[in-house]
Enzyme design. Structure first.
Site, PDB file in Angstrom:
ATOM      1  N   HIS A 199     105.304  16.277  74.045  1.00  0.00           N
ATOM      2  CA  HIS A 199     106.514  15.472  74.207  1.00  0.00           C
ATOM      3  C   HIS A 199     106.420  14.566  75.433  1.00  0.00           C
ATOM      4  CE1 HIS A 199     110.962  14.886  73.719  1.00  0.00           C
ATOM      5  NE2 HIS A 199     110.855  14.597  74.997  1.00  0.00           N
ATOM      6  N   GLU A 200     106.047  15.139  76.574  1.00  0.00           N
ATOM      7  CA  GLU A 200     105.989  14.347  77.799  1.00  0.00           C
ATOM      8  C   GLU A 200     104.870  13.305  77.749  1.00  0.00           C
ATOM      9  OE1 GLU A 200     108.351  14.284  79.775  1.00  0.00           O
ATOM     10  OE2 GLU A 200     109.366  16.116  79.110  1.00  0.00           O
ATOM     11  N   HIS A 203     106.086  10.268  76.056  1.00  0.00           N
ATOM     12  CA  HIS A 203     106.780   9.361  76.977  1.00  0.00           C
ATOM     13  C   HIS A 203     105.774   8.577  77.813  1.00  0.00           C
ATOM     14  CE1 HIS A 203     110.698  10.767  75.969  1.00  0.00           C
ATOM     15  NE2 HIS A 203     110.586  11.946  76.521  1.00  0.00           N
TER      16      HIS A 203
END
Length: 265
Positions: A199-200, A203
């Site tokens: 997820h990170e 980003h």
């Protein structure tokens, strides 16, 4: 150059919607004002590649070198991450980004005993000092730090910079910070499958949350990804059937889908 041709992201429902004690899964955010500025520039870059085919873009595939820094409070104690956990997390990254054009290769793993860094809050002086001392490489080098976060962020699992944050003056801040218990095989029940890192890193490569901007129309919702319907807010729990928090716009909330986006940066 980071973010060439990008196709993502299978963040399973259990990743950021698992029933668990109160946590803050992600501390990565962008304001609506900043988003408009960023997307104006991204549109210009995409227009510059309008004549390129999918084959052309696939040739721009990138190998991303990963520098992993495990920060511990004490030697062999709190914060310690094993080599096997690091290797498995990198494997999960590559499996999740399969077909995106990105491959992650662990270039180095370093372990540090530094209590101030380990307990540093998000964007604190301690965290910035840690990054300034440890960060290596250029814009295509992914620097990962595993810490515990501090008393101001006890529930936080991770946060990341965006690619457009990168500049000569603050390049050392670029990277991903994740709570050490969320590594693959870590002790964070329901959050220890490596997906917090996926997820990170999403980003870090330029993806927003699917609920960015809420119920925004325009063919892309608020996350500027055309195949994810608009979503009003983050999902709680892991419902078998996707809710529809923007009933006046097409499609249910995109909690069980892959996301596709092409982005140049």
């Amino acid at each position: 150059m980071r973010l060439l041709s990008f196709s993502l992201l299978a963040l399973a429902c259990s990743v950021f919607a698992a029933p668990l004690e109160d946590v803050e899964p992600c501390g990565t955010h962008i304001s609506s004002e900043q988003l408009r500025v960023v997307e104006k520039e991204n549109l210009r870059k995409l227009n510059d590649t309008a004549g390129l085919t999918e084959d052309d873009l696939s040739k721009r595939a990138a190998t991303i070198l990963v520098s992993w820094n495990s920060i511990a409070e004490t030697a062999g104690g709190k914060g310690y991450v094993t080599d096997a956990q690091i290797a498995d997390t990198i494997s999960k990254l590559n499996a999740s980004f399969l077909g995106s054009g990105f491959t992650f290769v662990l270039s180095q793993k370093r372990k540090w005993v530094q209590a101030a860094w380990f307990n540093g809050n998000k964007n604190s002086a301690e965290e910035k000092a840690m990054k300034k001392y440890l960060r290596v490489g250029d814009i295509q080098t992914l620097n990962i730090y595993t810490t515990n976060f501090g008393e101001l962020n006890p529930k936080l699992l991770g946060h990341s910079t965006f690619p457009w944050d990168y500049n000569a003056q603050t390049a050392y801040l670029d990277g991903v910070v994740v709570k050490y218990v969320a590594v693959s095989g870590g002790s964070a029940t329901n959050w220890n499958q490596g997906a917090v890192f996926v997820h990170e890193v999403g980003h870090w490569l330029g993806l927003y949350h699917t609920f960015q901007g809420g119920c925004v129309d325009g063919g892309h919702g608020g996350d500027y990804v055309t195949d994810t319907p608009a979503q009003a807010d983050s999902t709680s729990g892991c419902p078998a059937a996707a809710p529809d928090t923007c009933p006046n716009l097409p499609g249910p909330d995109p909690i069980h889908v892959r996301r596709r986006r092409r982005r140049l940066s």
